[in-house]
Motif scaffolding. Structure first.
Motif, mmCIF file in Angstrom:
data_model
loop_
_atom_site.group_PDB
_atom_site.id
_atom_site.type_symbol
_atom_site.label_atom_id
_atom_site.label_comp_id
_atom_site.label_asym_id
_atom_site.label_seq_id
_atom_site.Cartn_x
_atom_site.Cartn_y
_atom_site.Cartn_z
ATOM 1 N N PHE A 6 50.180 42.471 36.164
ATOM 2 C CA PHE A 6 50.456 41.445 37.157
ATOM 3 C C PHE A 6 51.475 41.905 38.196
ATOM 4 C CE2 PHE A 6 48.888 38.820 33.580
ATOM 5 C CZ PHE A 6 47.840 38.203 34.240
ATOM 6 N N ALA A 7 51.913 43.162 38.110
ATOM 7 C CA ALA A 7 52.856 43.669 39.100
ATOM 8 C C ALA A 7 52.159 44.020 40.406
ATOM 9 C CB ALA A 7 53.582 44.900 38.550
ATOM 10 N N ARG A 8 50.842 44.247 40.354
ATOM 11 C CA ARG A 8 50.087 44.604 41.553
ATOM 12 C C ARG A 8 49.228 43.423 42.014
ATOM 13 N NH1 ARG A 8 49.739 49.643 38.761
ATOM 14 N NH2 ARG A 8 50.529 51.389 40.010
ATOM 15 N N TYR A 9 48.974 43.386 43.294
ATOM 16 C CA TYR A 9 48.087 42.382 43.873
ATOM 17 C C TYR A 9 46.665 42.656 43.400
ATOM 18 C CZ TYR A 9 45.754 39.544 47.417
ATOM 19 O OH TYR A 9 44.971 38.617 48.057
ATOM 20 N N ARG A 10 45.914 41.595 43.085
ATOM 21 C CA ARG A 10 44.527 41.724 42.639
ATOM 22 C C ARG A 10 43.615 41.113 43.691
ATOM 23 N NH1 ARG A 10 42.463 39.324 38.632
ATOM 24 N NH2 ARG A 10 41.298 41.024 37.695
ATOM 25 N N LEU A 11 42.486 41.797 43.911
ATOM 26 C CA LEU A 11 41.578 41.392 44.972
ATOM 27 C C LEU A 11 40.142 41.472 44.469
ATOM 28 C CD1 LEU A 11 41.355 40.698 48.045
ATOM 29 C CD2 LEU A 11 41.133 43.169 48.439
ATOM 30 N N PHE A 12 39.365 40.416 44.735
ATOM 31 C CA PHE A 12 37.943 40.421 44.407
ATOM 32 C C PHE A 12 37.160 41.017 45.562
ATOM 33 C CE2 PHE A 12 33.770 38.409 44.809
ATOM 34 C CZ PHE A 12 33.207 38.751 43.582
ATOM 35 N N LEU A 13 36.297 41.996 45.253
ATOM 36 C CA LEU A 13 35.417 42.597 46.247
ATOM 37 C C LEU A 13 33.999 42.589 45.700
ATOM 38 C CD1 LEU A 13 37.501 45.731 47.352
ATOM 39 C CD2 LEU A 13 37.219 43.577 48.597
ATOM 40 N N ASP A 14 33.105 41.971 46.391
ATOM 41 C CA ASP A 14 31.723 41.876 45.928
ATOM 42 C C ASP A 14 30.945 43.101 46.397
ATOM 43 O OD1 ASP A 14 29.436 40.978 44.764
ATOM 44 O OD2 ASP A 14 29.067 39.351 46.178
ATOM 45 N N GLN A 15 31.335 44.249 45.857
ATOM 46 C CA GLN A 15 30.707 45.526 46.173
ATOM 47 C C GLN A 15 30.598 46.337 44.887
ATOM 48 O OE1 GLN A 15 32.491 47.552 49.644
ATOM 49 N NE2 GLN A 15 33.675 45.689 50.018
ATOM 50 N N PRO A 16 29.639 47.283 44.802
ATOM 51 C CA PRO A 16 29.558 48.142 43.623
ATOM 52 C C PRO A 16 30.726 49.119 43.585
ATOM 53 C CG PRO A 16 27.921 48.790 45.252
ATOM 54 C CD PRO A 16 28.523 47.519 45.738
#
Length: 248
Positions: A6-16
């Motif tokens: 949880f120290a890093r930002y998390r991002l959803f990417l709808d890519q392979p």
């Protein structure tokens, strides 16, 4: 089970995803990383797509407003998707947003809006539901996004449930009684949880639900709960007694 970072930002990417791949960011995503988080060249974030696990990604800026992410390595493998179905009568605006986010946090693997006679909302913005699911997953280290189905009438939604799936019916008309003993007697099976609208189900609907085989009506206690609060209470209860919390 691997522990989320949880120290890093998390991002959803709808890519392979694949090692070394360069993933283009949408303008808003790039702007957030560059100008809000102020990441610089080689700054790192975590990304997931709901299929290929979680990956560490390195920022590659291309000017002030554009950037790519270069995948470095997988940090967590993709877990099996949750098989818990959550059926609910839609609410209005912010309360529906809250309900969707909490259902994802509580491990729902499918969100099925159900139209009842007292449902206040007849049409849903499924893109908004998905956005709320993504936000909850990004913030809570979740790797699998739930399936989000279009709204369906109650009778059709009940018919769609596989016969072997146990439907846990949160029945506001049931006499106060602890639901824990009843749930504890359940044999392992696919699960679905049904929460009604503000004002509850009418008697014809309650009769219809109870007539479905493999349905377990339960009480949520002596207090009247708002529909969004009932969602959190019911999902926590089910996960703790017969769901994935009980298998930890």
């Amino acid at each position: 089970m691997s522990v989320p970072d949880f120290a890093r930002y998390r991002l959803f990417l709808d890519q392979p995803f694949s090692a070394g791949a360069a993933l283009p960011l949408e303008r808003e995503q790039a702007n957030y990383l560059l100008n809000v988080l102020r990441l610089r060249v080689d700054g790192t974030v975590l990304v997931f797509n709901g299929r290929d696990g979680e990956w560490l990604a390195r920022l590659v800026p291309e000017g002030r407003k554009q950037a790519n992410l270069e995948l470095v390595r997988q940090t967590r493998p993709q877990p099996p998707a949750s098989d818990l179905h959550y059926l609910f009568a839609p609410l209005k605006h912010a309360r529906l947003d809250y309900m969707a986010q909490k259902a994802v946090e509580m491990g729902a693997g499918l969100l099925q809006p159900v139209l009842t006679r007292r449902t206040q909302v007849s049409r849903l913005n499924l893109d908004r539901l998905r956005a709320n699911a993504i936000e909850a997953a990004e913030q809570c280290g979740i790797l699998s996004l739930p399936a989000i189905e279009p709204e369906r009438p109650l009778d059709a939604a009940l018919s769609d449930l596989a016969p072997e799936r146990l439907l846990i019916f949160c029945d506001e008309g049931l006499a106060d009684a602890s639901p824990v003993p009843a749930l504890a007697q359940c044999k392992p099976a696919p699960l679905a949880v049904l929460i009604g609208p503000e004002g509850g189900f009418d008697e014809a609907e309650r009769t219809l639900i109870r007539a479905r085989p493999n349905t377990l009506p339960i009480s949520l206690g002596p207090r009247i709960l708002r529909a969004d609060t009932a969602a959190v209470a019911a999902l926590a209860l089910v996960q703790a007694v017969v769901g994935d919390w009980s298998r930890i």
